[in-house]
Design an enzyme around this catalytic site. Structure first.
Site, PDB file in Angstrom:
ATOM      1  N   LYS A 166     -40.589 -31.203  21.501  1.00 44.85           N
ATOM      2  CA  LYS A 166     -40.194 -29.897  22.008  1.00 44.85           C
ATOM      3  C   LYS A 166     -40.672 -28.864  21.000  1.00 44.85           C
ATOM      4  O   LYS A 166     -40.839 -29.176  19.821  1.00 44.85           O
ATOM      5  CB  LYS A 166     -38.660 -29.848  22.110  1.00 44.85           C
ATOM      6  CG  LYS A 166     -38.141 -28.800  23.026  1.00 44.85           C
ATOM      7  CD  LYS A 166     -37.855 -29.366  24.404  1.00 44.85           C
ATOM      8  CE  LYS A 166     -37.341 -28.302  25.341  1.00 44.85           C
ATOM      9  NZ  LYS A 166     -37.083 -28.794  26.680  1.00 44.85           N
ATOM     10  N   GLY A 225     -29.146 -20.517  39.083  1.00 46.77           N
ATOM     11  CA  GLY A 225     -30.522 -20.124  38.777  1.00 46.77           C
ATOM     12  C   GLY A 225     -31.463 -21.016  39.555  1.00 46.77           C
ATOM     13  O   GLY A 225     -31.151 -21.465  40.674  1.00 46.77           O
ATOM     14  N   VAL A 273     -32.456 -24.183  39.245  1.00 46.66           N
ATOM     15  CA  VAL A 273     -32.001 -25.525  39.639  1.00 46.66           C
ATOM     16  C   VAL A 273     -30.720 -25.449  40.465  1.00 46.66           C
ATOM     17  O   VAL A 273     -30.614 -26.072  41.524  1.00 46.66           O
ATOM     18  CB  VAL A 273     -31.767 -26.421  38.396  1.00 46.66           C
ATOM     19  CG1 VAL A 273     -31.316 -27.809  38.824  1.00 46.66           C
ATOM     20  CG2 VAL A 273     -33.021 -26.518  37.539  1.00 46.66           C
TER      21      VAL A 273
HETATM   22  P1  NAD Z   1     -32.127 -20.538  35.034  1.00 46.60           P
HETATM   23  O1  NAD Z   1     -32.199 -19.643  33.844  1.00 46.60           O
HETATM   24  O2  NAD Z   1     -32.995 -20.267  36.209  1.00 46.60           O
HETATM   25  O3  NAD Z   1     -30.612 -20.558  35.580  1.00 46.60           O
HETATM   26  C1  NAD Z   1     -29.486 -20.526  34.764  1.00 46.60           C
HETATM   27  C2  NAD Z   1     -28.445 -19.692  35.465  1.00 46.60           C
HETATM   28  O4  NAD Z   1     -27.235 -19.721  34.718  1.00 46.60           O
HETATM   29  C3  NAD Z   1     -28.845 -18.217  35.589  1.00 46.60           C
HETATM   30  O5  NAD Z   1     -28.677 -17.791  36.926  1.00 46.60           O
HETATM   31  C4  NAD Z   1     -27.880 -17.504  34.648  1.00 46.60           C
HETATM   32  O6  NAD Z   1     -27.572 -16.199  35.078  1.00 46.60           O
HETATM   33  C5  NAD Z   1     -26.683 -18.432  34.703  1.00 46.60           C
HETATM   34  N1  NAD Z   1     -25.764 -18.318  33.557  1.00 46.60           N
HETATM   35  C6  NAD Z   1     -26.046 -18.052  32.266  1.00 46.60           C
HETATM   36  N2  NAD Z   1     -24.911 -18.035  31.541  1.00 46.60           N
HETATM   37  C7  NAD Z   1     -23.911 -18.348  32.386  1.00 46.60           C
HETATM   38  C8  NAD Z   1     -22.509 -18.505  32.227  1.00 46.60           C
HETATM   39  N3  NAD Z   1     -21.910 -18.346  31.062  1.00 46.60           N
HETATM   40  N4  NAD Z   1     -21.774 -18.843  33.323  1.00 46.60           N
HETATM   41  C9  NAD Z   1     -22.361 -19.007  34.526  1.00 46.60           C
HETATM   42  N5  NAD Z   1     -23.689 -18.861  34.736  1.00 46.60           N
HETATM   43  C10 NAD Z   1     -24.435 -18.530  33.680  1.00 46.60           C
HETATM   44  O7  NAD Z   1     -32.314 -22.008  34.480  1.00 46.60           O
HETATM   45  P2  NAD Z   1     -32.636 -23.336  35.312  1.00 46.60           P
HETATM   46  O8  NAD Z   1     -34.089 -23.581  35.247  1.00 46.60           O
HETATM   47  O9  NAD Z   1     -31.933 -23.294  36.621  1.00 46.60           O
HETATM   48  O10 NAD Z   1     -31.942 -24.426  34.392  1.00 46.60           O
HETATM   49  C11 NAD Z   1     -30.528 -24.597  34.393  1.00 46.60           C
HETATM   50  C12 NAD Z   1     -30.153 -25.615  33.334  1.00 46.60           C
HETATM   51  O11 NAD Z   1     -30.792 -26.851  33.620  1.00 46.60           O
HETATM   52  C13 NAD Z   1     -30.598 -25.234  31.915  1.00 46.60           C
HETATM   53  O12 NAD Z   1     -29.632 -25.706  31.003  1.00 46.60           O
HETATM   54  C14 NAD Z   1     -31.889 -25.995  31.736  1.00 46.60           C
HETATM   55  O13 NAD Z   1     -32.151 -26.277  30.379  1.00 46.60           O
HETATM   56  C15 NAD Z   1     -31.606 -27.261  32.507  1.00 46.60           C
HETATM   57  N6  NAD Z   1     -32.810 -27.929  33.027  1.00 46.60           N
HETATM   58  C16 NAD Z   1     -33.673 -27.265  33.850  1.00 46.60           C
HETATM   59  C17 NAD Z   1     -34.793 -27.924  34.339  1.00 46.60           C
HETATM   60  C18 NAD Z   1     -35.755 -27.245  35.289  1.00 46.60           C
HETATM   61  O14 NAD Z   1     -36.604 -27.941  35.890  1.00 46.60           O
HETATM   62  N7  NAD Z   1     -35.677 -25.949  35.486  1.00 46.60           N
HETATM   63  C19 NAD Z   1     -35.048 -29.252  33.973  1.00 46.60           C
HETATM   64  C20 NAD Z   1     -34.133 -29.914  33.147  1.00 46.60           C
HETATM   65  C21 NAD Z   1     -33.021 -29.233  32.673  1.00 46.60           C
END
Ligand code: NAD
Length: 367
Positions: free
Chosen positions: A92, A194, A196
């Site tokens: 990473k 968000g 996912v």
């Molecule tokens: P994203 O940034 O699109 O979505 C995250 C959402 O969480 C946002 O809508 C944000 O406003 C919200 N948020 C932030 N703080 C918050 C809080 N305190 N309470 C409630 N909501 C809150 O990210 P994503 O791509 O959807 O990823 C979500 C999680 O999954 C992350 O932890 C990421 O590391 C993990 N992840 C994502 C992927 C991927 O393919 N995108 C893969 C593996 C892991």
């Protein structure tokens, strides 16, 4: 009495003590004065293959915080790739700074050059605050990059595949907890809608689950509740909700001393990385409370599957979905092993990942 690691820390030698504690092969510090680039690349383990993992850009409060983050995240990637059966190691990168101000073409290409200098030992991709457009600039300096836009033959946004894998992991855990994997009528609280979270809500509502959502963004909440009929709850309220399933899809470390005591659910399955604030302590706390936990690095591996599929060439989304479907059987297996050994599921998942690395490591030894 202090042990050696504590003594090293007391003497100010935190770098190597943290590296050896988590078992990293190599950590690379990248600095470029003209562009202001400061990055750290963590290569945790390359026994199974090159270390693939995204680059996160964050305005860290301290360099120590960035260093700790890259070590934790890269180690997580090793386990994620190993348990998913991919021929990849774990790595990473973190870039320190404000993503809204510092990401120029030169800045990103300079970072690409650092990745190139590692000759394929580390492969980068997108992560928090790094988009497919940024990957295009990085790709101008290195071929060791994946997660390119579909218009350039890449796999595009991996989030739908991640969400599908989380959904599969959730169904497997439901099978273990409720005796059948149907989520119809189950109360599921999704924290973070968000990329996912939103796709996960779509799967859940299609199956007629009763979905509750929370987010810091009013706009996203409105969009998801209007589109899928999910009910909005407050950001703190979510922890006290009378629910069957808690799905953390926003931040890490929400399974901590404070929140676990409040949870009334029977299982946790979500997309966020590093959900357990303390892997050992909070894994045990959940187990003692009778809450089943779908290991995060196992069920959120869809994104990694997707970028790996792209990296192999001739990207095929159907194949990525097929592989993400296997998360169901791996998750069920882990929950059964954890139950029979009376250990937390996270521990059982780590054991399985480490066993694969050890077994394949022996296969690869010269004879
Ligand atoms: P994203 O940034 O699109 O979505 C995250 C959402 O969480 C946002 O809508 C944000 O406003 C919200 N948020 C932030 N703080 C918050 C809080 N305190 N309470 C409630 N909501 C809150 O990210 P994503 O791509 O959807 O990823 C979500 C999680 O999954 C992350 O932890 C990421 O590391 C993990 N992840 C994502 C992927 C991927 O393919 N995108 C893969 C593996 C892991």
């Amino acid at each position: 009495m202090m042990d050696i690691k504590e003594m090293e820390k007391a003497e100010g030698g935190f770098l190597f003590s943290e590296i050896s504690e988590l078992g990293h092969e190599q950590v690379v510090f990248c600095h470029d004065e003209p562009t202001g680039l400061k990055a750290i690349i963590g290569i945790h383990n390359t026994v199974l293959g090159p270390a693939l993992g995204g680059t996160r850009m964050w305005n860290y409060e301290s360099e120590q915080e960035a260093f700790t983050d890259v070590l934790r995240l890269s180690r997580g990637m090793t386990y994620k790739a190993a348990i998913t059966g991919l021929n990849l190691g774990g790595g990473k990168a973190v870039i320190i700074g404000d993503a809204t101000k510092m990401k120029t073409e030169a800045f990103l290409r300079r970072f690409g050059k650092f990745v190139e200098n590692l000759n394929g030992k580390y492969i980068t991709a997108e992560d928090v605050n790094m988009k497919t457009r940024d990957m295009e600039y990085i790709a101008m300096e290195t071929k060791h990059v994946t997660g390119l836009p579909e218009s350039r033959g890449g796999g595009g946004d991996p989030s739908p595949v991640t969400a599908y894998g989380v959904y599969m992991g959730m169904k497997a855990t439901a099978k273990k907890v409720f005796g059948k994997d149907s989520l119809t009528g189950k109360k599921v609280a999704v924290q973070g809608v968000g990329q996912v979270g939103m796709y996960l809500v779509e799967h859940l509502t299609k199956e007629n689950a009763e979905v509750y959502i929370t987010d810091i963004s009013e706009e996203k909440l409105k969009m998801v509740s209007d589109k899928f009929g999910a009910k909005v709850v407050g950001m703190e309220e979510i922890f006290d909700l009378d629910m069957d399933i808690y799905a953390p899809c926003a931040l890490g470390a929400t399974l901590n001393d404070k929140n676990i005591g409040r949870l009334k659910c029977q299982m946790v399955a979500g997309a966020a990385n590093n959900q357990l604030a303390n892997e050992v302590k909070h894994g045990h706390m959940l187990m003692d409370k009778g809450i089943a936990y779908a290991p995060d690095f196992l069920i959120n591996a869809g994104g990694l599957i997707n970028v790996y599929e792209e990296f192999l060439g001739n990207y095929n989304r159907e194949s990525a979905y097929r592989q993400a479907e296997n998360i169901y059987s791996t998750c069920l297996n882990i929950l059964n092993v954890a139950e029979s050994k009376k250990i937390p599921s996270q521990e059982a998942a780590i054991h399985l990942a480490e066993k694969r690395i050890a077994d394949i490591g022996k296969v690869k030894l010269p004879r």
